[in-house]
Design a protein around this motif. Structure first.
Motif, PDB file in Angstrom:
ATOM      1  N   LEU A 142       0.832  -1.208   0.000  1.00  0.00           N
ATOM      2  CA  LEU A 142       0.000   0.000   0.000  1.00  0.00           C
ATOM      3  C   LEU A 142       0.866   1.257   0.000  1.00  0.00           C
ATOM      4  N   GLU A 143       1.877   1.281   0.855  1.00  0.00           N
ATOM      5  CA  GLU A 143       2.736   2.467   0.961  1.00  0.00           C
ATOM      6  C   GLU A 143       3.540   2.689  -0.316  1.00  0.00           C
ATOM      7  N   ASN A 144       3.966   1.602  -0.969  1.00  0.00           N
ATOM      8  CA  ASN A 144       4.708   1.736  -2.231  1.00  0.00           C
ATOM      9  C   ASN A 144       3.870   2.429  -3.297  1.00  0.00           C
ATOM     10  N   ILE A 145       2.554   2.213  -3.284  1.00  0.00           N
ATOM     11  CA  ILE A 145       1.684   2.825  -4.284  1.00  0.00           C
ATOM     12  C   ILE A 145       1.284   4.235  -3.873  1.00  0.00           C
ATOM     13  N   MET A 146       1.173   4.475  -2.590  1.00  0.00           N
ATOM     14  CA  MET A 146       0.825   5.814  -2.103  1.00  0.00           C
ATOM     15  C   MET A 146       1.931   6.831  -2.387  1.00  0.00           C
ATOM     16  N   MET A 147       3.181   6.374  -2.301  1.00  0.00           N
ATOM     17  CA  MET A 147       4.309   7.301  -2.332  1.00  0.00           C
ATOM     18  C   MET A 147       4.367   8.193  -3.587  1.00  0.00           C
ATOM     19  N   PRO A 148       4.289   7.613  -4.810  1.00  0.00           N
ATOM     20  CA  PRO A 148       4.366   8.497  -5.978  1.00  0.00           C
ATOM     21  C   PRO A 148       3.205   9.482  -6.055  1.00  0.00           C
TER      22      PRO A 148
END
Length: 231
Positions: A109-115
């Motif tokens: 989830l965090e990997n996708i939120m970051m950008p």
């Protein structure tokens, strides 16, 4: 940065790219012409060394061509400075590579939120969109897992979700199923096709997998530095 739909999502016009090798020059792209339209998936099939990665790097504004023009959504990019190219790339182009390149210390989830947050979206909005994307790709129960806790196919599906998180116009994929077994590759390819159909983005996918390439809208190759349509 919206543009009329009568523009290609990507148009490479007379694109040239060469590299210096000592006193000589190695010509890789010799006046490439290629247009991708919204909602279209195109397979790029060519042997190693033919220039696939160079073409993807130029199309993704990671390298400047030595000649010709790269239009993204009708906008010419040759006149843009580095900051403008970076901004266009951040909002309009998504990348998927053979290796997922997920950040290991963060959850799916965090990997996708970051950008999305880097692009200016609020944390709450980024979280909602990321949850929707992971659910759409069948990963609702894996959101809190870190990359090391995911299978290869799950990692690549997360990478696809991250690539489209900012709603790009164009998706560029370099051997996205190259490290996967046939069954897992099929799952990842289906996820990629789902996203293209659902969002209307254009996808250019470099692949050696002829079976998957045959399921895309068009197939092209590189011969003598030129893009050639395949049947």
């Amino acid at each position: 940065m919206s543009a009329p739909q009568d523009y290609p999502a990507l148009w490479l016009h007379e694109v040239r790219r060469s590299y210096k090798q000592g006193e000589s020059s190695l010509d890789i792209l010799n006046g490439v012409e290629l247009a991708l339209w919204p909602g279209e998936s195109v397979a790029l099939i060519a042997p190693s060394g033919a220039g696939k990665s160079t073409l993807l790097h130029v199309a993704g504004l990671l390298e400047k061509p030595d000649g010709g023009e790269v239009y993204v959504g009708g906008a010419p990019t040759a006149v843009m400075d580095d900051a403008e190219r970076t901004m266009l790339r951040r909002h309009e182009i998504g990348f998927v590579y053979q290796f997922h390149h997920l950040l290991p210390e963060f959850s799916a989830l965090e990997n996708i939120m970051m950008p999305q947050m880097i692009a200016g979206l609020s944390k709450a909005s980024a979280k909602q969109r990321s949850e929707e994307l992971l659910g759409y790709l069948g990963l609702a129960k894996r959101m809190g897992h870190r990359p090391a806790e995911l299978s290869g196919g799950e990692q690549q599906r997360v990478a696809i979700a991250r690539a489209v998180a900012n709603g790009p116009r164009l998706l560029l994929a370099d051997e996205p199923t190259g490290n996967l077994d046939p069954k897992t590759a099929d799952h990842v390819f289906n996820a990629l096709a789902q996203i293209v159909r659902a969002t209307g983005l254009a996808a250019l996918v470099a692949t050696h997998n002829l079976e998957l390439a045959g399921r895309m809208d068009r197939r092209v190759t590189l011969r003598d530095g030129l893009v050639v349509e395949l049947p």
